[in-house]
Write a protein that holds these residues in place. Sequence first.
Motif, short mmCIF file in Angstrom:
data_model
loop_
_atom_site.label_atom_id
_atom_site.label_comp_id
_atom_site.label_asym_id
_atom_site.label_seq_id
_atom_site.Cartn_x
_atom_site.Cartn_y
_atom_site.Cartn_z
N TYR A 1 30.69 24.97 33.69
CA TYR A 1 31.48 23.76 33.47
C TYR A 1 30.62 22.51 33.63
O TYR A 1 30.66 21.60 32.81
N ARG B 1 37.22 14.38 28.50
CA ARG B 1 38.60 14.66 28.90
C ARG B 1 38.75 16.16 29.09
O ARG B 1 38.03 16.96 28.50
N ILE B 2 39.72 16.52 29.92
CA ILE B 2 39.97 17.93 30.22
C ILE B 2 40.18 18.76 28.95
O ILE B 2 39.60 19.83 28.81
N PRO C 1 43.43 24.35 29.29
CA PRO C 1 43.26 23.08 30.02
C PRO C 1 43.57 23.20 31.50
O PRO C 1 42.91 22.56 32.33
N ALA D 1 40.48 24.53 33.14
CA ALA D 1 39.45 23.50 33.18
C ALA D 1 39.77 22.46 34.25
O ALA D 1 38.89 22.03 34.99
N SER D 2 41.03 22.09 34.37
CA SER D 2 41.44 21.12 35.37
C SER D 2 41.17 21.63 36.78
O SER D 2 40.66 20.89 37.63
N VAL E 1 37.34 21.59 37.37
CA VAL E 1 36.84 20.22 37.52
C VAL E 1 37.23 19.68 38.89
O VAL E 1 36.44 18.97 39.53
N LYS F 1 43.57 13.03 37.77
CA LYS F 1 44.47 13.79 36.91
C LYS F 1 44.81 12.96 35.66
O LYS F 1 45.11 11.78 35.76
#
Length: 144
Positions: free
Chosen positions: A28, A43-44, A55, A58-59, A62, A75
């Motif tokens: 990542y 962006r995510i 997503p 990924a969120s 991150v 967020k």
Amino acid sequence: MDSNTDFYTFRGYQLNDNAQLTSSMEDYLEMICRMLKKQDVVRIHELAARLHVKPSSASKMVNNLRLLGLVNFEKYGYIKLTVKGLAVGEYLIYRHDVLNKLLCLINNSDDETEQVEKIEHFLNEKTIRNIEKHLNEYLIMQKK
């Protein structure tokens, strides 16, 4: 063979390694760094698309990188690298590029991304730097 050498399972070596970054975290961070070379923010949903993940995954990842002080992220906001994150990300790209050059040379190919992605997490920085050194020496000798 030295009978005093300790051997472990693969998982055992992983547990002995005190690195905070997992292989997935490295993937990542490397991708975020690559994307930020071409654009100001990530962006995510863009990151998720590039890594072929959801997503929500990924969120979560991150957020883990944020907790380690490698990215700034809110967020529904933008992902940006911290100074520490940039340094680590640049190294991850360097590591990838060195291994890709080596494997392309060995396999007489133009791109070995899949193999690099499978092995890059298992080599330490000293090994990567020595691979680059010997690869460069070899390439110089080939030009003579």
